[in-house]
Design an enzyme around this catalytic site. Structure first.
Site, PDB file in Angstrom:
ATOM      1  N   LEU A 178     -56.920  41.807   2.879  1.00  0.00           N
ATOM      2  CA  LEU A 178     -55.819  41.295   2.074  1.00  0.00           C
ATOM      3  C   LEU A 178     -55.903  39.798   1.781  1.00  0.00           C
ATOM      4  CD1 LEU A 178     -52.864  43.306   3.651  1.00  0.00           C
ATOM      5  CD2 LEU A 178     -54.432  43.988   1.825  1.00  0.00           C
ATOM      6  N   MET A 238     -57.408  30.022   5.536  1.00  0.00           N
ATOM      7  CA  MET A 238     -58.254  31.067   6.114  1.00  0.00           C
ATOM      8  C   MET A 238     -59.734  30.733   5.945  1.00  0.00           C
ATOM      9  SD  MET A 238     -56.194  32.981   7.608  1.00  0.00           S
ATOM     10  CE  MET A 238     -57.429  34.119   8.170  1.00  0.00           C
ATOM     11  N   ASP A 256     -74.893  32.358  19.094  1.00  0.00           N
ATOM     12  CA  ASP A 256     -76.027  33.256  18.870  1.00  0.00           C
ATOM     13  C   ASP A 256     -77.358  32.539  19.092  1.00  0.00           C
ATOM     14  OD1 ASP A 256     -77.348  35.721  17.891  1.00  0.00           O
ATOM     15  OD2 ASP A 256     -77.954  34.406  16.245  1.00  0.00           O
TER      16      ASP A 256
END
Length: 149
Positions: A61, A103, A118
């Site tokens: 969304l 965001m 990582d």
């Protein structure tokens, strides 16, 4: 998704930050450029920018946004005064549009920090990603937000 069609396009900016805590020896690998996978902070910078650009693919969304700028910054902090060794990451995202870029800035930070994890996990599985937060946002109808103000 929320309908933003009636919202005015304005210049919008958001700044987010977070950090990844690690062993001092892991931080030394990063700063010396001797991590087996290569230039940790350089690759994390590109990963963060890519994460910001792909936010709407990752967060349900979330509107796809035409970003006009994404900037990543890293600060290497040696262990001292009870604080662990860590890399502080900040991301600034900008657009001109009808919805904000909070965001995108938050995603950029998370993806950059995950990339550091990582690239260094073979030597330090105990790294901790922490304190990811929005520092500030400007633009739009709701105006400005500055954390702690």
């Amino acid at each position: 998704m929320v309908d933003v069609a009636a919202k005015q396009a304005t210049h919008r900016i958001a700044v987010a930050q977070g950090r990844i805590e690690m062993l001092p020896s892991t931080l030394a690998l990063i700063t010396s450029g001797t991590a087996k996978k290569g230039d940790v902070l350089g690759i994390a910078r590109i990963a963060g920018i890519h994460g910001a650009k792909r936010t709407s693919d990752l967060i349900p969304l979330c509107h796809p946004i035409a970003l006009t700028r994404v900037a990543m910054a890293f600060e290497v902090v040696q262990a001292s005064d009870g604080l662990p060794a860590h890399v502080q990451c900040s991301a600034t995202a900008e657009t001109v549009g009808p919805t904000g870029v909070e965001m995108e800035a938050l995603t950029a930070v998370q993806v950059a920090l995950l990339t550091i994890y990582d690239m260094c996990k073979a030597v330090d599985r105990g790294m901790t990603i922490t304190d990811v937060k929005l520092l500030e946002k400007h633009g739009g109808k709701s105006g400005s937000f500055v954390a702690g103000a």
